[in-house]
Design a protein around this motif. Structure first.
Motif, mmCIF file in Angstrom:
data_model
loop_
_atom_site.group_PDB
_atom_site.id
_atom_site.type_symbol
_atom_site.label_atom_id
_atom_site.label_comp_id
_atom_site.label_asym_id
_atom_site.label_seq_id
_atom_site.Cartn_x
_atom_site.Cartn_y
_atom_site.Cartn_z
ATOM 1 N N ASP A 68 0.808 -1.208 0.000
ATOM 2 C CA ASP A 68 0.000 0.000 0.000
ATOM 3 C C ASP A 68 0.843 1.261 0.000
ATOM 4 N N GLY A 69 2.111 1.151 0.360
ATOM 5 C CA GLY A 69 3.029 2.258 0.184
ATOM 6 C C GLY A 69 2.920 3.364 1.214
ATOM 7 N N HIS A 70 2.137 3.206 2.246
ATOM 8 C CA HIS A 70 2.006 4.266 3.243
ATOM 9 C C HIS A 70 3.330 4.450 3.975
ATOM 10 N N ARG A 71 3.695 5.713 4.218
ATOM 11 C CA ARG A 71 5.003 5.982 4.816
ATOM 12 C C ARG A 71 5.139 5.357 6.205
ATOM 13 N N ARG A 72 4.024 5.235 6.972
ATOM 14 C CA ARG A 72 4.123 4.617 8.290
ATOM 15 C C ARG A 72 4.420 3.126 8.179
ATOM 16 N N GLU A 73 3.876 2.481 7.136
ATOM 17 C CA GLU A 73 4.178 1.065 6.922
ATOM 18 C C GLU A 73 5.665 0.892 6.652
ATOM 19 N N TYR A 74 6.212 1.764 5.804
ATOM 20 C CA TYR A 74 7.634 1.652 5.478
ATOM 21 C C TYR A 74 8.488 1.953 6.711
ATOM 22 N N ALA A 75 8.089 2.960 7.505
ATOM 23 C CA ALA A 75 8.850 3.282 8.706
ATOM 24 C C ALA A 75 8.856 2.111 9.666
ATOM 25 N N ALA A 76 7.724 1.412 9.773
ATOM 26 C CA ALA A 76 7.653 0.257 10.665
ATOM 27 C C ALA A 76 8.605 -0.834 10.212
ATOM 28 N N SER A 77 8.702 -1.045 8.889
ATOM 29 C CA SER A 77 9.604 -2.085 8.399
ATOM 30 C C SER A 77 11.047 -1.721 8.681
ATOM 31 N N ARG A 78 11.363 -0.433 8.633
ATOM 32 C CA ARG A 78 12.730 -0.009 8.944
ATOM 33 C C ARG A 78 13.057 -0.289 10.403
ATOM 34 N N GLU A 79 12.054 -0.076 11.285
ATOM 35 C CA GLU A 79 12.296 -0.327 12.696
ATOM 36 C C GLU A 79 12.593 -1.801 12.960
ATOM 37 N N ARG A 80 12.093 -2.677 12.076
ATOM 38 C CA ARG A 80 12.349 -4.104 12.244
ATOM 39 C C ARG A 80 13.717 -4.493 11.703
ATOM 40 N N GLY A 81 14.479 -3.521 11.225
ATOM 41 C CA GLY A 81 15.851 -3.811 10.835
ATOM 42 C C GLY A 81 16.076 -3.967 9.348
ATOM 43 N N SER A 82 15.147 -3.509 8.508
ATOM 44 C CA SER A 82 15.350 -3.625 7.074
ATOM 45 C C SER A 82 16.329 -2.561 6.592
ATOM 46 N N ILE A 83 16.605 -2.574 5.295
ATOM 47 C CA ILE A 83 17.590 -1.673 4.707
ATOM 48 C C ILE A 83 17.078 -0.232 4.753
ATOM 49 N N SER A 84 17.975 0.709 5.005
ATOM 50 C CA SER A 84 17.581 2.114 5.091
ATOM 51 C C SER A 84 17.193 2.652 3.716
ATOM 52 N N PHE A 85 16.459 3.754 3.725
ATOM 53 C CA PHE A 85 16.033 4.385 2.476
ATOM 54 C C PHE A 85 17.232 4.797 1.634
ATOM 55 N N ASP A 86 18.244 5.392 2.253
ATOM 56 C CA ASP A 86 19.424 5.824 1.503
ATOM 57 C C ASP A 86 20.145 4.639 0.856
ATOM 58 N N GLU A 87 20.221 3.522 1.573
ATOM 59 C CA GLU A 87 20.862 2.333 1.002
ATOM 60 C C GLU A 87 20.056 1.783 -0.169
ATOM 61 N N ARG A 88 18.737 1.810 -0.041
ATOM 62 C CA ARG A 88 17.885 1.353 -1.134
ATOM 63 C C ARG A 88 18.081 2.236 -2.366
ATOM 64 N N CYS A 89 18.147 3.540 -2.140
ATOM 65 C CA CYS A 89 18.345 4.471 -3.255
ATOM 66 C C CYS A 89 19.693 4.243 -3.938
ATOM 67 N N ALA A 90 20.727 3.992 -3.137
ATOM 68 C CA ALA A 90 22.055 3.748 -3.702
ATOM 69 C C ALA A 90 22.049 2.503 -4.577
ATOM 70 N N GLY A 91 21.423 1.434 -4.090
ATOM 71 C CA GLY A 91 21.347 0.211 -4.881
ATOM 72 C C GLY A 91 20.530 0.395 -6.142
ATOM 73 N N ALA A 92 19.425 1.117 -6.042
ATOM 74 C CA ALA A 92 18.552 1.336 -7.191
ATOM 75 C C ALA A 92 19.234 2.188 -8.253
ATOM 76 N N LEU A 93 19.899 3.268 -7.840
ATOM 77 C CA LEU A 93 20.575 4.137 -8.795
ATOM 78 C C LEU A 93 21.712 3.384 -9.486
ATOM 79 N N THR A 94 22.431 2.555 -8.729
ATOM 80 C CA THR A 94 23.482 1.739 -9.326
ATOM 81 C C THR A 94 22.903 0.786 -10.362
ATOM 82 N N ASP A 95 21.765 0.173 -10.055
ATOM 83 C CA ASP A 95 21.129 -0.738 -11.011
ATOM 84 C C ASP A 95 20.820 -0.036 -12.329
#
Length: 295
Positions: A25-52
């Motif tokens: 659903d893409g809601h920012r609170r859903e994504y924030a919750a997943s980050r709290e569970r230890g997933s990859i940070s937004f900046d790291e995701r952006c770095a990987g995506a831009l490299t791709d």
């Protein structure tokens, strides 16, 4: 305030989705919750995506969302909009084989320098080519399928404890071999050019058939395993219009064959080269509901 009883939602439940490839659903609170569970940070995701995007030249928006942002449309849109605002990325609409529209992302000339720095920080080989590649809408379905095929192979490497260090697309491989062959031809003639072409192919891990032709994959992944040993995987995204002899030759040479669409999956199955499992079959823009692609 944090231990109060949660009241039930009085609204009726939404009908089940008929989308075979649902996005979150893409809601920012859903994504924030997943980050709290230890997933990859937004900046790291952006770095990987831009490299791709820089490595592969063209990546579909939907594929990037699934690969790097866990399918979150809000987070993907946030990243892409930031790149566009900075002049790093261009977003273009292409058409798949069945007429379905889908979005593709490519680097701008200004984005190449930034992405090279990002790729270096991520541990990519210093020789990794980061490309400015204007969107080729006629070839977009195949170009983006190559990204999906490489993604699957990288997942297999990760399971084995190996890490991709460099990816060469067919254009880079062909250019390297041709440049060396032509230099030899100018110096010493055709025989020397043929010998140098075969030598360059062997050094790049490219097979040569009985007629002396070099077999080029759509992409080649160079990797290092946990023990520091290196290797290569030659990756082919097979389309439905491929000729059977060419498919057989590349499969016999050890290429990792991936079917781009149902027709290609049927071709590989008919040739005994794949059963359409998750590793060999690619789900691309032609197989998706257009409404789910235009995020």
């Amino acid at each position: 305030m944090f231990d109060r009883t949660v009241e039930p939602d009085p609204r009726p439940a939404a009908p089940p989705s008929r989308n075979r490839f649902p996005m979150r659903d893409g809601h920012r609170r859903e994504y924030a919750a997943s980050r709290e569970r230890g997933s990859i940070s937004f900046d790291e995701r952006c770095a990987g995506a831009l490299t791709d995007i820089g490595v592969h030249g063209a990546v579909s928006y939907r594929d990037l969302a699934e690969a790097r942002f866990e399918g979150h449309p809000y987070t993907t849109r946030r990243a892409v909009n930031a790149w566009i605002d900075k002049g790093l990325v261009t977003e273009t609409v292409a058409t798949g084989p069945k007429g379905n529209p889908f979005k593709i992302l490519t680097l701008t000339r200004e984005g190449v320098a930034d992405t090279r720095k990002v790729a270096a920080k991520r541990g990519m080989d210093p020789g990794q080519q980061i490309r400015f590649a204007p969107a080729r809408t006629a070839q977009a379905a195949h170009d983006t399928a190559v990204y999906r095929a490489c993604r699957k192979e990288r997942e297999q490497l990760h399971k084995r404890g190996a890490t991709a260090r460099r990816i060469r697309l067919d254009t880079e491989l062909k250019s390297t071999v041709a440049r060396r062959s032509e230099a030899a031809r100018r110096r010493d003639g055709k025989h020397a050019a043929d010998a140098e072409r075969h030598r360059a192919a062997r050094e790049l891990g490219l097979p040569v058939d009985d007629a002396g032709r070099v077999l080029y994959p759509d992409a080649q992944i160079e990797y290092a395993d946990a023990g520091g040993r290196t290797g290569r995987v030659n990756v082919e995204a097979v389309s439905g219009d491929y000729r059977e002899p060419a498919v057989r030759a590349k499969a016999a040479a050890g290429f990792a064959m991936h079917a781009n669409g149902p027709a290609a999956a049927s071709l590989l199955k008919r040739l005994g080269l794949g059963g359409g499992d998750d590793r060999s079959s690619l789900r691309g823009p032609a197989e998706r509901d257009p409404a789910t692609i235009e995020l």
